[in-house]
Motif scaffolding. Structure first.
Motif, PDB file in Angstrom:
ATOM      1  N   SER A 152       0.712  -1.209  -0.044  1.00 11.39           N
ATOM      2  CA  SER A 152      -0.193   0.136  -0.030  1.00 11.39           C
ATOM      3  C   SER A 152       1.001   1.346   0.113  1.00 11.39           C
ATOM      4  CB  SER A 152      -1.041  -0.048   1.323  1.00 11.39           C
ATOM      5  OG  SER A 152      -1.522   1.196   1.299  1.00 11.39           O
ATOM      6  N   GLU A 153       0.363   2.281  -0.469  1.00 10.72           N
ATOM      7  CA  GLU A 153       1.057   3.646  -0.375  1.00 10.72           C
ATOM      8  C   GLU A 153       0.588   4.251   0.732  1.00 10.72           C
ATOM      9  OE1 GLU A 153       3.090   4.807  -3.113  1.00 10.72           O
ATOM     10  OE2 GLU A 153       2.778   3.009  -4.138  1.00 10.72           O
ATOM     11  N   GLU A 154      -0.314   3.717   1.499  1.00  6.03           N
ATOM     12  CA  GLU A 154      -0.739   4.463   2.771  1.00  6.03           C
ATOM     13  C   GLU A 154       0.222   3.845   3.859  1.00  6.03           C
ATOM     14  OE1 GLU A 154      -2.782   6.700   2.853  1.00  6.03           O
ATOM     15  OE2 GLU A 154      -3.335   6.432   0.781  1.00  6.03           O
ATOM     16  N   GLU A 155       0.709   4.910   4.884  1.00  5.05           N
ATOM     17  CA  GLU A 155       1.265   4.441   6.015  1.00  5.05           C
ATOM     18  C   GLU A 155       0.924   5.316   7.350  1.00  5.05           C
ATOM     19  OE1 GLU A 155       6.023   3.430   5.331  1.00  5.05           O
ATOM     20  OE2 GLU A 155       5.618   5.635   4.678  1.00  5.05           O
ATOM     21  N   LYS A 156       0.927   4.649   8.439  1.00  8.62           N
ATOM     22  CA  LYS A 156       0.813   5.306   9.577  1.00  8.62           C
ATOM     23  C   LYS A 156       2.030   6.039  10.091  1.00  8.62           C
ATOM     24  CE  LYS A 156      -3.087   2.265  10.722  1.00  8.62           C
ATOM     25  NZ  LYS A 156      -3.583   1.195  11.652  1.00  8.62           N
ATOM     26  N   LEU A 157       1.833   7.356  10.748  1.00  4.36           N
ATOM     27  CA  LEU A 157       2.961   8.119  11.554  1.00  4.36           C
ATOM     28  C   LEU A 157       2.550   8.380  12.733  1.00  4.36           C
ATOM     29  CD1 LEU A 157       5.792   9.068  10.710  1.00  4.36           C
ATOM     30  CD2 LEU A 157       4.799  11.329  10.131  1.00  4.36           C
ATOM     31  N   SER A 158       3.078   7.955  13.725  1.00  7.32           N
ATOM     32  CA  SER A 158       2.999   8.186  15.073  1.00  7.32           C
ATOM     33  C   SER A 158       4.044   9.263  15.675  1.00  7.32           C
ATOM     34  CB  SER A 158       3.117   6.785  15.876  1.00  7.32           C
ATOM     35  OG  SER A 158       4.155   6.542  16.154  1.00  7.32           O
ATOM     36  N   PRO A 159       3.664   9.866  16.702  1.00 11.70           N
ATOM     37  CA  PRO A 159       4.767  10.735  17.404  1.00 11.70           C
ATOM     38  C   PRO A 159       6.078   9.920  17.896  1.00 11.70           C
ATOM     39  CG  PRO A 159       2.552  11.255  18.292  1.00 11.70           C
ATOM     40  CD  PRO A 159       2.678   9.966  17.458  1.00 11.70           C
ATOM     41  N   LEU A 160       5.688   8.824  18.012  1.00 10.34           N
ATOM     42  CA  LEU A 160       6.833   7.847  18.328  1.00 10.34           C
ATOM     43  C   LEU A 160       7.868   7.710  17.243  1.00 10.34           C
ATOM     44  CD1 LEU A 160       8.149   5.901  20.700  1.00 10.34           C
ATOM     45  CD2 LEU A 160       6.955   4.122  19.689  1.00 10.34           C
ATOM     46  N   ASN A 161       7.135   7.201  15.963  1.00  9.46           N
ATOM     47  CA  ASN A 161       8.060   6.933  14.786  1.00  9.46           C
ATOM     48  C   ASN A 161       8.603   8.010  14.310  1.00  9.46           C
ATOM     49  OD1 ASN A 161       7.437   4.285  14.987  1.00  9.46           O
ATOM     50  ND2 ASN A 161       5.928   4.229  13.590  1.00  9.46           N
ATOM     51  N   LEU A 162       7.727   9.589  14.521  1.00 13.55           N
ATOM     52  CA  LEU A 162       8.438  10.474  13.855  1.00 13.55           C
ATOM     53  C   LEU A 162       9.496  11.089  14.486  1.00 13.55           C
ATOM     54  CD1 LEU A 162       8.204  13.122  11.956  1.00 13.55           C
ATOM     55  CD2 LEU A 162       6.514  13.962  13.838  1.00 13.55           C
ATOM     56  N   GLY A 163       9.807  10.986  16.088  1.00 11.32           N
ATOM     57  CA  GLY A 163      10.797  11.291  16.590  1.00 11.32           C
ATOM     58  C   GLY A 163      11.961  10.556  16.250  1.00 11.32           C
ATOM     59  N   LEU A 164      11.934   9.025  16.042  1.00 11.90           N
ATOM     60  CA  LEU A 164      12.743   8.072  15.971  1.00 11.90           C
ATOM     61  C   LEU A 164      13.309   8.281  14.358  1.00 11.90           C
ATOM     62  CD1 LEU A 164      14.690   5.770  16.594  1.00 11.90           C
ATOM     63  CD2 LEU A 164      12.678   4.262  16.039  1.00 11.90           C
ATOM     64  N   LEU A 165      12.499   8.704  13.482  1.00  6.64           N
ATOM     65  CA  LEU A 165      12.905   8.711  12.030  1.00  6.64           C
ATOM     66  C   LEU A 165      13.764  10.071  11.579  1.00  6.64           C
ATOM     67  CD1 LEU A 165       9.712   7.430  10.351  1.00  6.64           C
ATOM     68  CD2 LEU A 165      11.901   6.463  10.086  1.00  6.64           C
ATOM     69  N   MET A 166      12.967  11.248  12.546  1.00  8.97           N
ATOM     70  CA  MET A 166      13.902  12.398  12.210  1.00  8.97           C
ATOM     71  C   MET A 166      15.243  12.623  13.148  1.00  8.97           C
ATOM     72  SD  MET A 166      11.920  14.562  10.720  1.00  8.97           S
ATOM     73  CE  MET A 166      12.832  15.913  10.821  1.00  8.97           C
ATOM     74  N   GLY A 167      15.319  11.853  14.317  1.00  6.43           N
ATOM     75  CA  GLY A 167      16.546  11.552  14.633  1.00  6.43           C
ATOM     76  C   GLY A 167      17.687  10.809  14.048  1.00  6.43           C
ATOM     77  N   LEU A 168      17.175   9.691  13.443  1.00 15.33           N
ATOM     78  CA  LEU A 168      17.834   9.115  12.492  1.00 15.33           C
ATOM     79  C   LEU A 168      18.323   9.735  11.294  1.00 15.33           C
ATOM     80  CD1 LEU A 168      16.253   5.546  12.549  1.00 15.33           C
ATOM     81  CD2 LEU A 168      18.419   6.002  13.304  1.00 15.33           C
ATOM     82  N   ALA A 169      17.503  10.475  10.679  1.00 19.38           N
ATOM     83  CA  ALA A 169      17.828  11.261   9.434  1.00 19.38           C
ATOM     84  C   ALA A 169      18.858  12.343   9.910  1.00 19.38           C
ATOM     85  CB  ALA A 169      16.632  11.824   9.032  1.00 19.38           C
ATOM     86  N   LEU A 170      18.450  13.218  10.870  1.00 18.05           N
ATOM     87  CA  LEU A 170      19.441  14.234  11.219  1.00 18.05           C
ATOM     88  C   LEU A 170      20.694  13.865  11.387  1.00 18.05           C
ATOM     89  CD1 LEU A 170      16.965  16.627  12.865  1.00 18.05           C
ATOM     90  CD2 LEU A 170      17.986  16.956  10.605  1.00 18.05           C
ATOM     91  N   GLY A 171      21.005  12.853  12.345  1.00 22.33           N
ATOM     92  CA  GLY A 171      22.098  12.190  12.925  1.00 22.33           C
ATOM     93  C   GLY A 171      22.933  11.473  11.544  1.00 22.33           C
ATOM     94  N   THR A 172      22.241  10.749  10.656  1.00 19.74           N
ATOM     95  CA  THR A 172      22.893  10.387   9.679  1.00 19.74           C
ATOM     96  C   THR A 172      23.325  11.464   8.825  1.00 19.74           C
ATOM     97  OG1 THR A 172      21.607   8.210   9.736  1.00 19.74           O
ATOM     98  CG2 THR A 172      22.617   8.816   7.629  1.00 19.74           C
ATOM     99  N   MET A 173      22.655  12.610   8.464  1.00 21.91           N
ATOM    100  CA  MET A 173      23.191  13.753   7.728  1.00 21.91           C
ATOM    101  C   MET A 173      24.341  14.235   8.337  1.00 21.91           C
ATOM    102  SD  MET A 173      19.276  15.238   7.034  1.00 21.91           S
ATOM    103  CE  MET A 173      19.908  16.960   6.600  1.00 21.91           C
ATOM    104  N   PHE A 174      24.290  14.482   9.630  1.00 20.54           N
ATOM    105  CA  PHE A 174      25.500  14.947  10.267  1.00 20.54           C
ATOM    106  C   PHE A 174      26.837  14.077  10.077  1.00 20.54           C
ATOM    107  CE2 PHE A 174      28.235  14.869  14.141  1.00 20.54           C
ATOM    108  CZ  PHE A 174      28.846  16.156  13.962  1.00 20.54           C
TER     109      PHE A 174
END
Length: 381
Positions: free
Chosen positions: A203-225
């Motif tokens: 499916s193209e649909e995904e659920k996004l919770s605050p828990l997942n959002l915090g983790l994904l954003m932390g991973l993305a920014l940490g990896t970019m750094f």
């Protein structure tokens, strides 16, 4: 007011909403959201509603610097190399041959136009971008464009995106009719893929919770750094490595872990981030700059068209030589040219439920592989 960061971000967000709404509810659904959001950005910038290239906002620089690489990271988290075996050897062979056809097509296309006059000093970057996008989709195109500053070349970038969309649409029509036409030339045997279930779960649909959002954003920014840090360190050691290539590699490594695979929302974040920086690309398309591209519009279309045609010829000849299932050939080609979504649509159009999952997986392979091949072509041309 026009330079107010909050105002700018509000308008950009509404333009993303507008492009999605138009694609879903109007006759413009035949265009891609990616192209529409660029056109809306260009329209509003030229009307003076948002800043354009001549009075660019620092917000735009921040989006190019942070949002664009984040989008690449998020989209790559969906590439599970472990799952690729489910695609089956025939699909993987056809996909690989298609990727080689794309690289050969780029070399041929460069000979058909005066690429230095059309693209200037950016010709190598554009060759890499087209290699990436015609290996597995736009994430690769954007990764290479980001590294070489092509996102700020608004008019040229938009011209290439328009030509890309035209050729992708035409090629969709070609691949839809390919199995029927080629069976008249040589009726190669059909190869049935075993994993025919679970496909409907895609499916193209995904659920996004605050828990997942915090983790994904932390991973993305940490990896970019970390990517920037490693890239700077490598440059000091005398072997420069593009930061985005390091980011791509780290994202692919993370994507292979079961922990990351269980986190939903990455694709959702990736697509929104893509739209956000594409609307800024549109804002850089001033009418005066677009007029200059108009002179080279035919050359840009010939360039992109030649890549796709050579890719198709190589794949069809290989299909004849190795007696590949023509449906697999067509779907693998779409996984190259359009990515997972168009390959999936093609498999469903053929009523080949057994090939839906292989189509998705081949597209995922292209998303992971295309950036590397794109950078390789940049160094070779």
């Amino acid at each position: 007011m026009i330079q107010n960061p909050i105002y700018i971000l509000a308008i950009l967000s509404f333009l993303i909403f507008g492009s999605e709404w138009l694609c879903k509810h109007t006759k413009l659904k035949h265009l891609s959201s990616s192209l529409l959001v660029i056109l809306l950005g260009a329209l509003f910038a030229n009307l003076g509603v948002i800043p354009s290239a001549s009075n660019a906002s620092p917000v735009y620089d921040s989006i190019f610097q942070y949002v664009a690489p984040a989008s690449i990271f998020f989209l790559l988290l969906g590439v599970s190399l472990r799952e690729l075996k489910k695609a089956g050897m025939p699909m993987l062979i056809a996909f690989s041959l298609g990727a080689l056809g794309t690289m050969f097509g780029v070399v041929v296309a460069l000979q058909l136009v005066d690429y230095r006059a059309v693209f200037g000093e950016n010709y190598a970057a554009i060759a890499g971008m087209m290699t990436g996008t015609y290996t597995g989709g736009s994430a690769n195109f954007n990764a290479i464009a980001l590294e070489y500053g092509m996102l700020k070349e608004g008019a040229v970038f938009t011209g290439i995106v328009v030509a890309d969309n035209i050729m992708t649409t035409i090629w969709m029509l070609v691949t839809l009719s390919l199995p029927m036409l080629m069976k008249k030339v040589r009726n190669n045997p059909e190869v049935l893929s075993k994993p025919a279930l679970a496909i409907e779960k895609h499916s193209e649909e995904e659920k996004l919770s605050p828990l997942n959002l915090g983790l994904l954003m932390g991973l993305a920014l940490g990896t970019m750094f970390m990517s920037d840090f490693i890239s700077d360190w490598a440059a000091l050691q005398g072997f420069p490595v593009p930061s985005v290539l390091i980011l791509t590699t780290l994202a692919l490594v993370f994507a292979q872990t079961k922990f990351i695979q269980k986190i939903s929302g990455a694709k959702f974040l990736g697509m929104y981030a893509v739209y956000l920086f594409l609307v800024v690309v549109g804002a850089f398309c001033e009418v005066t700059a677009l007029a200059a591209v108009g002179v080279n519009a035919i050359d840009i279309l010939v360039f992109t068209g030649a890549i796709v045609v050579v890719h198709g010829i190589v794949l069809i000849l290989c299909g004849l030589m190795f007696k590949l299932d023509w449906s697999i050939v067509a779907i693998a080609s779409q996984a190259n040219i359009g990515g997972s979504s168009t390959a999936l649509a093609l498999a469903k159009s053929f009523k080949r439920v057994d090939l839906v999952l292989p189509a998705i997986l081949a597209g995922a392979l292209g998303t992971g592989l295309g950036t590397y091949l794109g950078f390789l072509v940049v160094t070779l041309v």
